[in-house]
Scaffold this motif. Structure first.
Motif, PDB file in Angstrom:
ATOM      1  N   ARG A  28       2.843   2.055   2.572  1.00  0.00           N
ATOM      2  CA  ARG A  28       4.033   1.332   2.097  1.00  0.00           C
ATOM      3  C   ARG A  28       4.804   0.809   3.299  1.00  0.00           C
ATOM      4  O   ARG A  28       4.995   1.523   4.293  1.00  0.00           O
ATOM      5  CB  ARG A  28       4.912   2.246   1.248  1.00  0.00           C
ATOM      6  N   GLU A  29       5.256  -0.427   3.225  1.00  0.00           N
ATOM      7  CA  GLU A  29       5.958  -1.076   4.331  1.00  0.00           C
ATOM      8  C   GLU A  29       7.466  -1.080   4.066  1.00  0.00           C
ATOM      9  O   GLU A  29       7.906  -1.392   2.961  1.00  0.00           O
ATOM     10  CB  GLU A  29       5.471  -2.521   4.479  1.00  0.00           C
ATOM     11  N   PRO A  80      -2.377  -6.422   1.010  1.00  0.00           N
ATOM     12  CA  PRO A  80      -1.317  -7.232   0.403  1.00  0.00           C
ATOM     13  C   PRO A  80      -1.101  -8.581   1.089  1.00  0.00           C
ATOM     14  O   PRO A  80       0.041  -9.031   1.259  1.00  0.00           O
ATOM     15  CB  PRO A  80      -0.091  -6.330   0.557  1.00  0.00           C
ATOM     16  N   PRO A 111      -0.662  -5.559  -4.389  1.00  0.00           N
ATOM     17  CA  PRO A 111       0.744  -5.171  -4.203  1.00  0.00           C
ATOM     18  C   PRO A 111       0.982  -4.388  -2.910  1.00  0.00           C
ATOM     19  O   PRO A 111       1.996  -4.573  -2.241  1.00  0.00           O
ATOM     20  CB  PRO A 111       1.037  -4.305  -5.439  1.00  0.00           C
ATOM     21  N   GLU A 112       0.049  -3.491  -2.558  1.00  0.00           N
ATOM     22  CA  GLU A 112       0.183  -2.684  -1.346  1.00  0.00           C
ATOM     23  C   GLU A 112      -1.193  -2.422  -0.752  1.00  0.00           C
ATOM     24  O   GLU A 112      -2.218  -2.653  -1.399  1.00  0.00           O
ATOM     25  CB  GLU A 112       0.863  -1.344  -1.658  1.00  0.00           C
ATOM     26  N   THR A 113      -1.199  -1.933   0.481  1.00  0.00           N
ATOM     27  CA  THR A 113      -2.450  -1.558   1.140  1.00  0.00           C
ATOM     28  C   THR A 113      -2.895  -0.200   0.614  1.00  0.00           C
ATOM     29  O   THR A 113      -2.104   0.750   0.606  1.00  0.00           O
ATOM     30  CB  THR A 113      -2.249  -1.460   2.654  1.00  0.00           C
ATOM     31  N   GLU A 114      -4.139  -0.100   0.188  1.00  0.00           N
ATOM     32  CA  GLU A 114      -4.625   1.188  -0.278  1.00  0.00           C
ATOM     33  C   GLU A 114      -6.145   1.268  -0.184  1.00  0.00           C
ATOM     34  O   GLU A 114      -6.842   0.249  -0.202  1.00  0.00           O
ATOM     35  CB  GLU A 114      -4.183   1.477  -1.716  1.00  0.00           C
ATOM     36  N   ARG A 135      -2.449   5.274   0.488  1.00  0.00           N
ATOM     37  CA  ARG A 135      -1.619   4.070   0.311  1.00  0.00           C
ATOM     38  C   ARG A 135      -0.653   3.930   1.481  1.00  0.00           C
ATOM     39  O   ARG A 135      -0.103   4.921   1.968  1.00  0.00           O
ATOM     40  CB  ARG A 135      -0.860   4.168  -1.007  1.00  0.00           C
ATOM     41  N   LEU A 178      -1.981  -3.083   9.405  1.00  0.00           N
ATOM     42  CA  LEU A 178      -2.391  -2.439   8.161  1.00  0.00           C
ATOM     43  C   LEU A 178      -3.872  -2.097   8.155  1.00  0.00           C
ATOM     44  O   LEU A 178      -4.275  -1.022   7.704  1.00  0.00           O
ATOM     45  CB  LEU A 178      -2.037  -3.339   6.976  1.00  0.00           C
ATOM     46  N   VAL A 185       6.605   2.276   8.349  1.00  0.00           N
ATOM     47  CA  VAL A 185       5.646   2.380   7.244  1.00  0.00           C
ATOM     48  C   VAL A 185       5.585   3.838   6.805  1.00  0.00           C
ATOM     49  O   VAL A 185       5.991   4.748   7.538  1.00  0.00           O
ATOM     50  CB  VAL A 185       4.229   1.910   7.661  1.00  0.00           C
TER      51      VAL A 185
END
Length: 360
Positions: free
Chosen positions: A131-132, A171, A194-197, A129, A144, A115
């Motif tokens: 990202r994976e 996500p 869409p993503e973890t944030e 944020r 996450l 990540v």
């Protein structure tokens, strides 16, 4: 579960089960650690239940030690005990929170490439944020959520201030225990993103780092609550409350409305302000004063209208309050403000170029 226990901080059993899965992946038995934490193995098999936060923290600490993995099986390689302490120590010397968090995120990439955690600024909003880059599998949710709680808790600790989230996004679909997310983060919670944030007011990033080596040594003796519990004190809370009150003068915002806007309980609001040495009434009074002074400087509104816009039902009560604030009546303040606006700057002639001519 007894009613008294239900009022204590709790965490979903689903997160306990995620740690159990980390044991199973390593071919190890979690039974001893569960029993030591007071979590009987047969009791924690129902993911719909919740457990008190203290046993969960104890189980988490023992699991990290026994597995020698502070990531609890999330990544393709272990993060040996002390990895996150090393990252935090490297961020401790940063003068401000923004640099400290950026440094922590960058160094996290040295521990794993599975990540990437990054800090971005989008106008006046700070965005953390995740990202994976690999499939995190069955531990994805726990990974996450824990990472986001971890970096959020570290940022709060470094500045000694609760950083109030605007929104936390994940996500994956809302889990059966989705209601726990509001308690964990506060603010708005969104799934299927869409993503973890995590989004928050960028003003927090301007806070100084106030921790030192001695404070870090104390933290590392018991680091789990930093990830598992919400931080207590918000050093910018009174400023955020004041801004909201100033923006809502007609009608004047009340404490319940402000608490709802901030996503905290009325009791928490009052406790935070008490810790900061102020009260809601003090902030409300300050907002009224600022609003009144702004309106009086404009000079085009009757005093009765100014009084109403500042939150007072009649001109006389407004006049008494204004004199307590400034030592002047509203009319005196308006005349003095008008006189200052009409006066030329010191040393000038009042005409364009006068200041320049005086320097020749």
């Amino acid at each position: 579960m007894p009613k008294a226990a239900s009022r204590l901080p709790q965490t979903p059993v689903a997160f306990v089960l995620a740690i159990v899965q980390a044991y199973e992946r390593r071919g190890m038995d979690p039974g001893a650690a569960l029993r030591k934490a007071g979590l009987a193995p047969e009791r924690v098999l129902d993911p719909g239940e919740r457990v008190a936060i203290a046993p969960f923290e104890a189980f988490t600490a023992d699991a990290m030690s026994e597995l020698d993995d502070e990531a609890l099986g999330w990544f393709s390689r272990r993060l040996p005990w002390g990895s996150y302490g090393m990252l935090l120590r490297a961020s401790l010397t940063a003068p401000g929170l923004e640099l400290a968090v950026r440094r922590w995120c960058r160094h996290h990439g040295l521990l794993t490439e599975d990540v990437r955690i990054e800090l971005r600024l989008e106008e006046e909003v700070g965005v953390i944020r995740i990202r994976e880059f690999v499939d995190l599998g069955v531990l994805r949710e726990f990974c996450l959520v824990s990472l986001l709680r971890n970096v959020h808790g570290i940022a709060c600790w470094l500045a000694d201030s609760r950083i109030a989230p605007i929104v936390a996004r994940f996500p994956f679909p809302a889990p059966a225990h989705a209601e726990a997310y509001g308690r964990m983060f506060g603010g708005e919670i969104a799934f299927d993103a869409p993503e973890t944030e995590l989004r928050f007011d960028a003003s927090y990033l301007r806070l100084p780092v106030v921790r030192d080596d001695a404070a870090l040594s104390g933290l590392l003796r018991n680091p789990i609550p930093l990830m598992a519990r919400r931080y207590r004190q918000d050093r910018l809370l009174s400023q955020r409350i004041n801004g909201f009150i100033v923006a809502r003068t007609d009608p004047l915002a009340n404490a319940e409305e402000v608490a709802g806007h901030l996503g905290i309980s009325l009791r928490s609001l009052q406790r935070h302000l008490r810790d900061e040495g102020t009260s809601f009434l003090d902030l409300q009074s300050e907002a009224r004063r600022l609003r009144a002074e702004e309106l009086l400087r404009r000079g085009d509104l009757p005093l009765k209208r100014v009084a109403r816009l500042a939150g007072y039902s009649d001109e006389s009560s407004f006049g008494r309050a204004f004199r307590r604030w400034t030592g002047q009546s509203p009319g005196e303040f308006r005349r003095n403000a008008s006189a200052r606006a009409d006066s030329p700057p010191p040393g000038g002639t009042g005409e364009a170029g006068g200041g320049t001519a005086a320097l020749r």
